[in-house]
Write a protein that holds these residues in place. Sequence first.
Motif, PDB file in Angstrom:
ATOM      1  N   HIS A  13      -3.160   6.935   7.106  1.00 41.51           N
ATOM      2  CA  HIS A  13      -2.493   5.640   6.951  1.00 41.51           C
ATOM      3  C   HIS A  13      -1.676   5.301   8.193  1.00 41.51           C
ATOM      4  O   HIS A  13      -1.681   4.160   8.676  1.00 41.51           O
TER       5      HIS A  13
ATOM      6  N   TYR B  10      -3.431  -0.184  -2.714  1.00 47.76           N
ATOM      7  CA  TYR B  10      -3.935   0.584  -1.575  1.00 47.76           C
ATOM      8  C   TYR B  10      -5.381   0.219  -1.265  1.00 47.76           C
ATOM      9  O   TYR B  10      -5.759   0.125  -0.096  1.00 47.76           O
TER      10      TYR B  10
ATOM     11  N   GLU C  77      -3.967   4.222  11.012  1.00 45.40           N
ATOM     12  CA  GLU C  77      -4.402   2.832  10.861  1.00 45.40           C
ATOM     13  C   GLU C  77      -3.311   1.859  11.279  1.00 45.40           C
ATOM     14  O   GLU C  77      -3.602   0.761  11.755  1.00 45.40           O
ATOM     15  N   ARG C  78      -2.055   2.247  11.118  1.00 46.92           N
ATOM     16  CA  ARG C  78      -0.940   1.384  11.513  1.00 46.92           C
ATOM     17  C   ARG C  78      -0.598   1.534  12.991  1.00 46.92           C
ATOM     18  O   ARG C  78       0.323   0.883  13.487  1.00 46.92           O
TER      19      ARG C  78
ATOM     20  N   LYS D 227     -11.660   9.026   2.599  1.00 52.81           N
ATOM     21  CA  LYS D 227     -10.213   8.964   2.340  1.00 52.81           C
ATOM     22  C   LYS D 227      -9.834   9.630   1.023  1.00 52.81           C
ATOM     23  O   LYS D 227      -8.650   9.711   0.696  1.00 52.81           O
TER      24      LYS D 227
ATOM     25  N   HIS E  29      -5.551  -2.847   0.815  1.00 53.88           N
ATOM     26  CA  HIS E  29      -5.161  -2.536   2.195  1.00 53.88           C
ATOM     27  C   HIS E  29      -6.301  -1.816   2.921  1.00 53.88           C
ATOM     28  O   HIS E  29      -6.645  -2.156   4.058  1.00 53.88           O
ATOM     29  N   ALA E  30      -6.894  -0.830   2.262  1.00 52.18           N
ATOM     30  CA  ALA E  30      -7.962  -0.047   2.895  1.00 52.18           C
ATOM     31  C   ALA E  30      -9.169  -0.910   3.219  1.00 52.18           C
ATOM     32  O   ALA E  30      -9.824  -0.716   4.244  1.00 52.18           O
TER      33      ALA E  30
ATOM     34  N   ALA F 171       0.817  -1.212   0.000  1.00 50.89           N
ATOM     35  CA  ALA F 171       0.000   0.000   0.000  1.00 50.89           C
ATOM     36  C   ALA F 171       0.851   1.261   0.000  1.00 50.89           C
ATOM     37  O   ALA F 171       0.435   2.299  -0.517  1.00 50.89           O
ATOM     38  N   SER F 172       2.064   1.198   0.561  1.00 49.97           N
ATOM     39  CA  SER F 172       2.914   2.394   0.636  1.00 49.97           C
ATOM     40  C   SER F 172       3.382   2.866  -0.731  1.00 49.97           C
ATOM     41  O   SER F 172       3.820   4.011  -0.881  1.00 49.97           O
TER      42      SER F 172
ATOM     43  N   LEU G 290      -3.744  11.771   3.321  1.00 48.60           N
ATOM     44  CA  LEU G 290      -4.003  10.331   3.313  1.00 48.60           C
ATOM     45  C   LEU G 290      -2.934   9.596   4.109  1.00 48.60           C
ATOM     46  O   LEU G 290      -3.218   8.618   4.807  1.00 48.60           O
ATOM     47  N   TRP G 291      -1.688  10.077   4.029  1.00 49.88           N
ATOM     48  CA  TRP G 291      -0.580   9.450   4.764  1.00 49.88           C
ATOM     49  C   TRP G 291      -0.804   9.522   6.274  1.00 49.88           C
ATOM     50  O   TRP G 291      -0.540   8.557   7.002  1.00 49.88           O
TER      51      TRP G 291
END
Length: 767
Positions: free
Chosen positions: A668, A574, A671-672, A599, A577-578, A542-543, A664-665
């Motif tokens: 992200h 992505y 979420e991590r 998002k 992942h989302a 996703a990155s 968005l980052w």
Amino acid sequence: MIGRIGYGESCQGMLNYVFGKEGMRILGYGNMYSQDISQKFFGRVLHFQGQRNATKNRYAHITLNLPLGEHLDDNTFQAVSREYMEQMGYGEQPFVMVRHTDTGHEHVHIITTNVDDDGKVLGIFNSYRRNLATQRYLEKKFNLSPSPRTTQQRELPIYRLPVLQFGMDPAQGTKYYLQDVLNGILQKHKVRSFGELAKLVNPYHIQVRQTKKISGKIGVAYGLDNQKGYRTRFINGSTVHRSLSGPKLQKVFEANSKSKLLPMHRKRLLKQIETTYGLFKTIQPKELAEVLKEYQGIDIKLDIKGDAIKGYTIHDRSGYAFKESELSPKIGMEKRLDIFWNGEGPTEIDTNSNQFTLEVQKLIKEAFRTSYLKSHDRNGLFSENIMARNPMDILPHIKTSKNYIFLERYLPRNQKNLLMEALKREFPPVRDRLYQLEEKKEKETLESKFRLIGRILENCIFDVGKEKGSVHRLFRSLGVKYNDNRLSFSNSNKHTVPVLLGDLPFPKAMDTYVSTGFVRQNHSVLEMLTARNSEIGPELTASSFFLPMVFPKLYGTMEIGYRQEFEKAALGRYVKHAERMQAPYEKSPKDYMALFNAKGFYFVKGKDGFEVRSIYTDHRTSCPLPKRTDLYLNSIPDVTATLLEQQTVINGLIKDGRNDLKNLWAGHLMERGMYDRVAFMLTAEKVYPNLHGWQAQHYMDNGLRNNINKALEKKSTIEQNRLLRKGVYAISSLLGNRGKKGQEEIYNGFKDELTDWSKYKGKGISM
């Protein structure tokens, strides 16, 4: 709360069951002309509507179960049930809510149909995932105890015996206790026989009796024994549940026994056990379970009869259970008297064994890698770091490792110094071999980067003219640099490859450091593009979607065709992942859209189905959705109107200037679980994460709020008020209240995968 859904072709059996329980209470009906109707009348209505479609899943049987000890009155349980039906898409269907009291935990049964008034089948796609999200939503709304978030969290309650009474009806509590335990056992273990099943359920007071009819058909019956002089009568397996009958279980056992992975599991376990035997001089039989668990991560149970240990059973992580004799006849305790049955002597490692030497060497290798990865000033290559280290440099990393603690624990009592002596002895040869290996890998890596750069330039993926010096940005994005007609790693001059490009001017703005994580991902992307096929090459993560944010000037020169190909592949990665990250909040296909909209992603309906696009790309790049997801979104009754409603959210993000990948980052990172990094971005960079309020609220409650407060507390008093206002504004934005829009600060890129900490040095922030 735990919700369960089952489907069937007929509703008569479902209705007979829920209405036939002694002590049942009808909490109410849904979408019927009156609450004062007969059970028979409701059954006719449900049957008639369900028969309008030939689908096999005409009817649904739903149960909502509270944990033991939790209580809801009838009115509240009815409200919970109605809300569940509304969220799951059954809000306009006829249904009945029936409360049962036949088990220790309170629960409600709901019977409905998947066929609507027009004879069309409701969209029941992703019902398992949506069910879990609806559970979480109801738990929060009605203040219910949360259900386990993973299957591993749910341990079977051995103490949870039903209330035993003489003459108990098998359709009452006994039956459901058997279902609960047997289903849990069969999900956790890959059982291969009735005998194995009997051993696994024995701790739960369940007895298994295998039967065989004259026809040869295998049967099974279950009973309860509380080991206090009382036993229930045996209940036929098909009565407990059709999937727990003898023939059904026999098929499961045969499938597990014929698995192609079975020989691999046996071979792996045999090697692990033989390795353990090779490390020890003596093992006390009663300590074998502890040794194997700590050394190899293997769970075993000793087979004890009286005072004698007759062997052991291995409960593998694969779900299989093996007797040690099943792996090899040579590893039984009675066959290895050189290790076992040594009287009262302690369990001791054989310091003269080859395996002990190998373990010491492994300790040194791991310490070299750990010390390098954890180093704050990681200058140079790993090979250079290896030769600069001495035993004292890596000793702290060795002593804190689990393997070192394990070895030290079982050393002979009068030879505790042997481990340190072995470390000193093995350090030079291990260092030299590791150095040679890493040096070879580094040379191969640099040469592969050189070949990749050649393909990139040959295919004109980037417009990197020599006169502009932008080719240096390409080199930097791959972790290499160019100087004096030679290519080398960015952080070392040790290895070089000749490249005759002449004198190349440097661009005016050039990052001095690039994240190794993003370098690896960029390498994978460019490998994919030079293959001219997004299905070929390294797997993206996703990155990869964020690479244009990390290397903006380089990706700004990417040729349009390659840019579209990259964006399509990265977008697909992505989205996958989302989908995983938003699953706990997705109660319906409308929620699926709403979570993506927040998002910055939106959906369009093309001639071949649904496609997803984003506000972060300028080339109208789209990625087709899988067929099942396409059907899922098509199940929205007013899908056209829902697609139009997306524009309000999307336009709002663009208007607020949040169509930048940095927004968005930030989401992200949330979420991590990297809350400290997110708190830094919120308070210092004024970045508002693009994330739905449901998710944002969860992360705020889960620790982000505390990290924001800590970040603010670390600021100086002079800056406190200014940053506090920023933090409050950011929190308000996360939860959907944007407030007055301020001027965006200039984004300065990231020093690593998180953010550029160095540019704030000396400004009052210490992270």
